[in-house]
Design a protein around this motif. Structure first.
Motif, PDB file in Angstrom:
ATOM      1  N   LEU C 118       0.817  -1.213   0.000  1.00 22.62           N
ATOM      2  CA  LEU C 118       0.000   0.000   0.000  1.00 22.62           C
ATOM      3  C   LEU C 118       0.853   1.267   0.000  1.00 22.62           C
ATOM      4  N   ASP C 119       2.163   1.128   0.104  1.00 20.83           N
ATOM      5  CA  ASP C 119       3.045   2.297   0.156  1.00 20.83           C
ATOM      6  C   ASP C 119       4.417   1.966  -0.438  1.00 20.83           C
ATOM      7  N   GLY C 120       4.396   1.352  -1.607  1.00 20.79           N
ATOM      8  CA  GLY C 120       5.630   0.941  -2.267  1.00 20.79           C
ATOM      9  C   GLY C 120       6.143   2.040  -3.183  1.00 20.79           C
ATOM     10  N   PRO C 121       7.171   1.725  -3.955  1.00 27.96           N
ATOM     11  CA  PRO C 121       7.877   0.440  -3.935  1.00 27.96           C
ATOM     12  C   PRO C 121       8.824   0.323  -2.743  1.00 27.96           C
ATOM     13  N   ARG C 122       8.884  -0.886  -2.198  1.00 21.42           N
ATOM     14  CA  ARG C 122       9.747  -1.187  -1.052  1.00 21.42           C
ATOM     15  C   ARG C 122      10.160  -2.661  -1.092  1.00 21.42           C
ATOM     16  N   GLU C 123      11.164  -2.985  -0.324  1.00 20.27           N
ATOM     17  CA  GLU C 123      11.463  -4.396  -0.080  1.00 20.27           C
ATOM     18  C   GLU C 123      10.684  -4.815   1.162  1.00 20.27           C
ATOM     19  N   ARG C 124       9.882  -5.848   1.040  1.00 19.62           N
ATOM     20  CA  ARG C 124       9.039  -6.303   2.139  1.00 19.62           C
ATOM     21  C   ARG C 124       9.518  -7.653   2.653  1.00 19.62           C
ATOM     22  N   ARG C 125       9.414  -7.837   3.963  1.00 21.03           N
ATOM     23  CA  ARG C 125       9.783  -9.100   4.594  1.00 21.03           C
ATOM     24  C   ARG C 125       8.514  -9.846   4.987  1.00 21.03           C
ATOM     25  N   ILE C 126       8.502 -11.134   4.774  1.00 18.77           N
ATOM     26  CA  ILE C 126       7.365 -11.976   5.161  1.00 18.77           C
ATOM     27  C   ILE C 126       7.895 -13.015   6.153  1.00 18.77           C
TER      28      ILE C 126
END
Lengths: 133, 133, 133
Positions: C118-126
């Motif tokens: 909802l607020d990218g672009p980013r690197e996301r961790r799961i």
């Protein structure tokens, strides 16, 4: 502790069914004294939540659907006329977790486990995963 | 691992309280190194969620309530004037699950565990169920 | 069973990515036959949910964001222009739990595990927490 399953037949397009007694019966049979129970559905157009089973509130919960804009605005409705059902199910969620204590799911005084059917009538499957604490 | 409980007194009708420090203290005392923690409330008009504790955002989260239509449109309000509280609680959810690692709940840099009171002031109970991984 | 992690790079401000295959691969490697899997993100402006991966529906889910009122009405936007991202993430939720059976996450025919940026672009961790049943 093997995963448990049961089925519920819905008979309207939009409907809310209290599944607390079925869940409690299964948890008692599983024989877990303390732990966590996850109640989930393997479906995309129904959901589960925990709240009061009062007829006015049940109607209000279904009326929340009408707060979503009308059908023509959704792209998924060009394929299958149930976009609102998918969206509402994604907001409410297809699973909920509750503590297990003394061999049964621990609920507050007014809490009930509710299945919300958003694209019925259908036969729905409910999955109960209990993990020991 | 026995289920843990604590209480929080709210003092306004609508209020958001950061309960992260209480949750972390209890998880450390439980002594689970790796696993899953479920934070839940046995109530129908408050909820728990995980997000940033920034005063503007906290006000915005409560302001989301005003996006629901006014009170007369809900049937439950003929019985008890808190339908919006039940509906918002059902959307946010009465429980949330988080990983436990190194003996405490693992949160991102900005994440906090938040109790949202929607029909206070009341004394609220929070339940913490930890299961080993 | 140690907690598992993986990363996803998003490339748009609003984006939905199907992370089912990554989750299933990790669950198989963990070697849990029966239990519960919790898929969570340590972030405040993305979320996870389970629903169908159909391109129209994915667009509709992102369009739900535009149902929230415009940016100037949120206080958090005076600090950081992403209040809608925080609010939508709080409604969808930063974690979801699913049964593990036969060594993999049990999903319905149309269900997929979806990351909503909802607020990218980013690197996301799961984060993937598996607890035995």
């Amino acid at each position: 502790m093997p995963i448990q399953r049961f089925r519920i037949s819905t008979d309207r397009r939009h409907q809310i069914i209290d599944i607390t007694s079925q869940v409690q019966e299964i948890v008692r049979a599983v024989g877990c004294d303390q732990g966590l129970a996850c109640i989930s559905v393997p479906h995309c157009t129904c959901a589960v939540y925990v709240n009061e089973n009062e007829s006015g509130l049940v109607a209000d919960m279904l009326a929340l659907l009408s707060q979503l804009p009308a059908g023509d605005s959704w792209r998924h409705n060009r394929i299958d006329n149930n976009a609102e059902a998918h969206l509402m199910a994604s907001l409410v969620g297809n699973s909920t977790c509750l503590p297990v204590s003394g061999g049964q799911v621990e609920l507050g005084t007014w809490q009930r486990i509710m299945l919300i059917e958003l694209d019925g009538p259908r036969e729905r499957r409910i999955t109960l995963t209990v993990v020991p604490g």
